[in-house]
Design a protein around this motif. Structure first.
Motif, PDB file in Angstrom:
ATOM      1  N   GLN A 206      62.276  33.350  89.548  1.00  0.00           N
ATOM      2  CA  GLN A 206      62.284  34.662  89.847  1.00  0.00           C
ATOM      3  C   GLN A 206      60.871  35.244  89.549  1.00  0.00           C
ATOM      4  O   GLN A 206      60.545  36.325  90.197  1.00  0.00           O
ATOM      5  CB  GLN A 206      63.421  35.257  89.369  1.00  0.00           C
ATOM      6  CG  GLN A 206      65.047  34.860  90.020  1.00  0.00           C
ATOM      7  CD  GLN A 206      66.162  35.362  89.121  1.00  0.00           C
ATOM      8  OE1 GLN A 206      65.890  36.243  88.538  1.00  0.00           O
ATOM      9  NE2 GLN A 206      67.043  34.278  89.055  1.00  0.00           N
ATOM     10  N   SER A 207      60.448  34.939  88.334  1.00  0.00           N
ATOM     11  CA  SER A 207      59.057  35.786  87.758  1.00  0.00           C
ATOM     12  C   SER A 207      58.193  35.080  88.842  1.00  0.00           C
ATOM     13  O   SER A 207      57.080  35.792  89.079  1.00  0.00           O
ATOM     14  CB  SER A 207      59.081  35.227  86.413  1.00  0.00           C
ATOM     15  OG  SER A 207      58.426  33.762  86.195  1.00  0.00           O
ATOM     16  N   ILE A 210      57.599  37.074  91.709  1.00  0.00           N
ATOM     17  CA  ILE A 210      56.701  38.543  91.515  1.00  0.00           C
ATOM     18  C   ILE A 210      55.176  38.051  91.545  1.00  0.00           C
ATOM     19  O   ILE A 210      54.391  38.840  91.811  1.00  0.00           O
ATOM     20  CB  ILE A 210      57.100  39.126  90.093  1.00  0.00           C
ATOM     21  CG1 ILE A 210      58.619  39.610  90.324  1.00  0.00           C
ATOM     22  CG2 ILE A 210      56.354  40.386  89.837  1.00  0.00           C
ATOM     23  CD1 ILE A 210      59.385  39.810  89.041  1.00  0.00           C
ATOM     24  N   LYS A 214      51.376  39.025  93.629  1.00  0.00           N
ATOM     25  CA  LYS A 214      50.192  39.444  92.984  1.00  0.00           C
ATOM     26  C   LYS A 214      48.908  38.611  93.044  1.00  0.00           C
ATOM     27  O   LYS A 214      47.766  39.000  93.373  1.00  0.00           O
ATOM     28  CB  LYS A 214      50.285  39.596  91.558  1.00  0.00           C
ATOM     29  CG  LYS A 214      49.224  40.476  90.746  1.00  0.00           C
ATOM     30  CD  LYS A 214      48.956  41.968  91.069  1.00  0.00           C
ATOM     31  CE  LYS A 214      47.756  42.467  90.131  1.00  0.00           C
ATOM     32  NZ  LYS A 214      47.715  43.765  90.653  1.00  0.00           N
ATOM     33  N   ASP A 326      64.224  39.778  76.557  1.00  0.00           N
ATOM     34  CA  ASP A 326      62.969  39.720  76.920  1.00  0.00           C
ATOM     35  C   ASP A 326      62.553  38.607  77.748  1.00  0.00           C
ATOM     36  O   ASP A 326      61.581  38.741  78.698  1.00  0.00           O
ATOM     37  CB  ASP A 326      62.051  39.738  75.632  1.00  0.00           C
ATOM     38  CG  ASP A 326      62.106  41.095  74.746  1.00  0.00           C
ATOM     39  OD1 ASP A 326      62.345  41.799  75.462  1.00  0.00           O
ATOM     40  OD2 ASP A 326      61.775  40.917  73.566  1.00  0.00           O
ATOM     41  N   SER A 328      63.118  37.766  80.636  1.00  0.00           N
ATOM     42  CA  SER A 328      63.877  38.038  82.098  1.00  0.00           C
ATOM     43  C   SER A 328      62.595  38.084  83.219  1.00  0.00           C
ATOM     44  O   SER A 328      61.331  37.782  82.840  1.00  0.00           O
ATOM     45  CB  SER A 328      64.023  39.700  81.949  1.00  0.00           C
ATOM     46  OG  SER A 328      62.790  40.300  81.826  1.00  0.00           O
ATOM     47  N   PRO A 329      62.825  37.821  84.372  1.00  0.00           N
ATOM     48  CA  PRO A 329      62.043  37.696  85.377  1.00  0.00           C
ATOM     49  C   PRO A 329      60.701  38.631  85.385  1.00  0.00           C
ATOM     50  O   PRO A 329      59.452  38.320  85.355  1.00  0.00           O
ATOM     51  CB  PRO A 329      62.498  37.792  86.625  1.00  0.00           C
ATOM     52  CG  PRO A 329      63.903  37.229  86.482  1.00  0.00           C
ATOM     53  CD  PRO A 329      64.275  37.918  85.083  1.00  0.00           C
ATOM     54  N   GLN A 330      60.855  39.986  85.286  1.00  0.00           N
ATOM     55  CA  GLN A 330      60.120  40.837  85.247  1.00  0.00           C
ATOM     56  C   GLN A 330      59.250  40.868  84.062  1.00  0.00           C
ATOM     57  O   GLN A 330      57.764  41.122  84.114  1.00  0.00           O
ATOM     58  CB  GLN A 330      60.597  42.436  85.459  1.00  0.00           C
ATOM     59  CG  GLN A 330      59.539  43.454  85.610  1.00  0.00           C
ATOM     60  CD  GLN A 330      58.934  43.299  87.029  1.00  0.00           C
ATOM     61  OE1 GLN A 330      59.560  43.338  87.922  1.00  0.00           O
ATOM     62  NE2 GLN A 330      57.530  43.283  87.092  1.00  0.00           N
ATOM     63  N   THR A 331      59.682  40.663  82.819  1.00  0.00           N
ATOM     64  CA  THR A 331      58.910  40.648  81.669  1.00  0.00           C
ATOM     65  C   THR A 331      58.012  39.379  81.743  1.00  0.00           C
ATOM     66  O   THR A 331      56.801  39.626  81.374  1.00  0.00           O
ATOM     67  CB  THR A 331      59.760  40.450  80.329  1.00  0.00           C
ATOM     68  OG1 THR A 331      60.749  41.675  80.562  1.00  0.00           O
ATOM     69  CG2 THR A 331      58.865  40.591  79.094  1.00  0.00           C
ATOM     70  N   ALA A 333      57.028  37.741  84.422  1.00  0.00           N
ATOM     71  CA  ALA A 333      55.671  37.979  85.521  1.00  0.00           C
ATOM     72  C   ALA A 333      54.676  39.228  84.606  1.00  0.00           C
ATOM     73  O   ALA A 333      53.572  38.892  84.820  1.00  0.00           O
ATOM     74  CB  ALA A 333      56.362  38.699  86.616  1.00  0.00           C
ATOM     75  N   ASP A 334      55.187  40.064  83.997  1.00  0.00           N
ATOM     76  CA  ASP A 334      54.203  41.195  83.397  1.00  0.00           C
ATOM     77  C   ASP A 334      53.355  40.574  82.704  1.00  0.00           C
ATOM     78  O   ASP A 334      51.898  40.830  82.760  1.00  0.00           O
ATOM     79  CB  ASP A 334      54.907  42.336  82.817  1.00  0.00           C
ATOM     80  CG  ASP A 334      55.727  43.139  83.856  1.00  0.00           C
ATOM     81  OD1 ASP A 334      55.452  43.119  85.162  1.00  0.00           O
ATOM     82  OD2 ASP A 334      56.427  44.126  83.370  1.00  0.00           O
TER      83      ASP A 334
END
Length: 377
Positions: A206-207, A210, A214, A326, A328-331, A333-334
Motif C-alpha cells: 500500500q505504501s 503512494i 511520486k 507508525d 502504516s502505508p502513509q508513514t 511512504a512519507d
C-alpha cells in the motif's frame, strides 16, 4: 565419525548454521533444519519452517508443532550424539541444552539469545547448560559477568561479514528479472515468517502505491524465502497496478542480498535482515508490527532503546524505526520519499551504516567457530 545434533529455529540462523556445517565435514550432522542446512547435507528430523514464529500470541498456533519437534529432538539425543549445537531460539533450545547436559553430551550455544536486550533471567540457565558460548557481538560478554567461571565464552565476530556478498551487477540483476534498465529498484523485505508476511507485506505494498505515484520510474522487488514465496505471490497479485517482481533462490543464490545491493532504498522487517542491509550499506527503513498484546508484553520485558540491530550497535537511531501504529502505508511512504529526495540525509545515512559495519569486526567468524568446536570434541 563424531555425531552432532544441531537445532535452528529461524531462517537467519539457517544461513549461519549451513556455513558452519560445511566447515566441519568430519562430523555427521542431524537436526532441525532450514533449506540451506538441508542443502549442506544435514539429516532432517524437523523443518524449522514448521516451528518458526514471531511474537508470544503468534507462537500459540504452532505449539503442537514445537512440542512434537522437541520430542523428536530428545529421541535423537537418546540415540547417542557427541555434541549439541543450538542457534538462538531460546524458548526451545534452552530446554534442549538441559536435556543434553543430563545425558553428558557436550553443548555449544552458537549465536546466543540477546540477553543484553531482554531475558536476563536466562543467563544462569545458559551458563549452567552450555559448555561453550560463541558470541557474535562485541558488547555481549558484559551480560555474563559473574558467570564466566562456569562455561567458556568466546567472541568470534559476526558471521555476516563472511556470508554477505552480491554476485550480480545492477544490469544483470535487472535483466534476470525483467526490469527495464532505466528503472530504479526499491526493495520490500517483509520477513521470512508467515505471520510477518501476512501483517507487513500488504502495508508495504500500500505504501508502494503512494511512492510509485511520486516516482513512476521505481520498480519494487520482493525477495522470498521458499516457505513464504506462495504467500508473497498471492498478496502481491492483489496489487497488479504496481510494477512488482518477486525473486527467489532459483534465480539468485541469495535474493535478499542482491535486492538490498541494487535497491536505491528498501523497507525491511525488523530482524537480522536489517543488519545484513547495514553491512551492504544502502539506506532503508525498519518496520515492525505484531499483535498489541505481544507488543505490550515485549515493551515490559525489553531494556533497550532501539529495536533495530544497526541502531543498537551505533547507540543511536541511524535507521528510522516505524513500529506498530507508525508502521502504516502513509508513514512508510512519507519517510521513503524524504530519503529519496534529500541527498544529504541519504549520504549521511550511508556513512553511518559504514560505521556500523566496522564495529562488527573482520571476516573469519565461521572458521573460528569451527575450530572452537573441533577443540571441544
Amino acid at each position: 565419525m563424531k555425531r552432532a545434533f544441531i537445532s535452528v529455529g529461524e531462517i537467519s540462523g539457517d544461513n549461519y548454521a549451513s556455513q558452519l556445517v560445511r566447515k566441519l565435514p568430519e562430523i555427521q550432522w542431524t537436526g532441525i533444519t532450514g533449506p540451506k542446512m538441508r542443502d549442506a547435507g544435514v539429516e532432517t528430523i524437523e523443518k524449522l519452517e514448521n516451528i518458526s514464529v514471531v511474537g508470544i500470541m503468534e507462537a500459540a498456533s504452532k505449539y503442537l508443532n514445537l512440542k512434537k519437534a522437541f520430542k523428536r529432538s530428545v529421541e535423537e539425543l537418546d540415540k547417542g550424539v557427541d555434541l549439541l549445537v543450538v542457534v538462538d531460539f531460546p524458548g526451545f533450545n534452552l530446554k534442549l541444552l538441559k536435556e543434553a547436559k543430563k545425558r553428558g553430551i557436550k553443548t555449544v550455544y552458537f549465536i546466543a539469545p540477546q540477553v543484553w536486550a531482554w531475558g536476563k533471567g536466562r543467563v544462569p540457565k545458559i551458563a549452567e547448560y552450555t559448555d561453550l558460548l560463541i558470541s557474535i557481538w562485541p558488547f555481549e560478554k558484559k551480560a555474563y559477568e559473574g558467570y564466566l567461571d562456569r562455561f567458556r565464552f568466546e567472541f568470534v565476530g559476526h558471521p555476516l561479514m563472511d556470508i554477505i556478498k552480491a554476485e550480480t551487477s545492477e544490469k544483470e540483476f535487472k535483466e534476470k528479472i525483467g526490469i527495464p534498465l532505466h528503472s530504479r529498484i526499491f526493495g520490500l523485505l517483509p520477513g521470512s515468517r508467515e505471520s510477518e508476511v501476512k501483517t507487513l507485506l500488504p502495508i508495504m505494498l500500500q505504501s508502494a502505491v503512494i511512492i510509485h505515484k511520486k516516482f513512476p520510474d521505481i520498480h519494487f522487488v520482493i525477495p522470498a524465502t521458499p516457505n513464504v514465496e506462495h504467500l508473497i505471490r498471492e498478496i502481491s497479485a492483489e496489487f497488479n497496478e504496481l510494477p512488482v517482481a518477486v525473486v527467489n533462490n532459483k534465480v539468485f543464490n541469495n535474493p535478499s542480498y542482491e535486492t538490498m545491493k541494487h535497491s536505491v532504498f528498501s523497507v525491511i522487517a525488523s530482524g537480522t535482515a536489517t543488519l545484513e542491509a547495514a553491512v551492504i550499506g544502502n539506506p532503508f527503513l525498519l518496520v515492525y508490527k505484531v499483535s498489541p498484546i505481544t507488543f505490550f508484553i515485549g515493551k515490559m520485558l525489553v531494556s533497550i532503546n532501539y529495536l533495530g540491530l544497526p541502531n543498537l550497535i551505533a547507540g543511536r537511531e541511524v535507521i528510522k524505526e516505524l513500529l506498530q501504529k507508525d508502521c502504516s502505508p502513509q508513514t512508510i511512504a512519507d519517510y521513503s520519499i524524504k530519503y529519496l529526495q534529500d541527498k544529504n540525509l541519504y549520504e549521511k545515512t550511508k556513512r553511518e551504516l559504514s560505521q556500523v559495519k566496522e564495529k562488527l569486526g573482520g571476516k573469519g567468524a565461521i572458521n573460528r567457530t569451527a575450530e572452537l568446536i573441533r577443540e571441544l570434541i
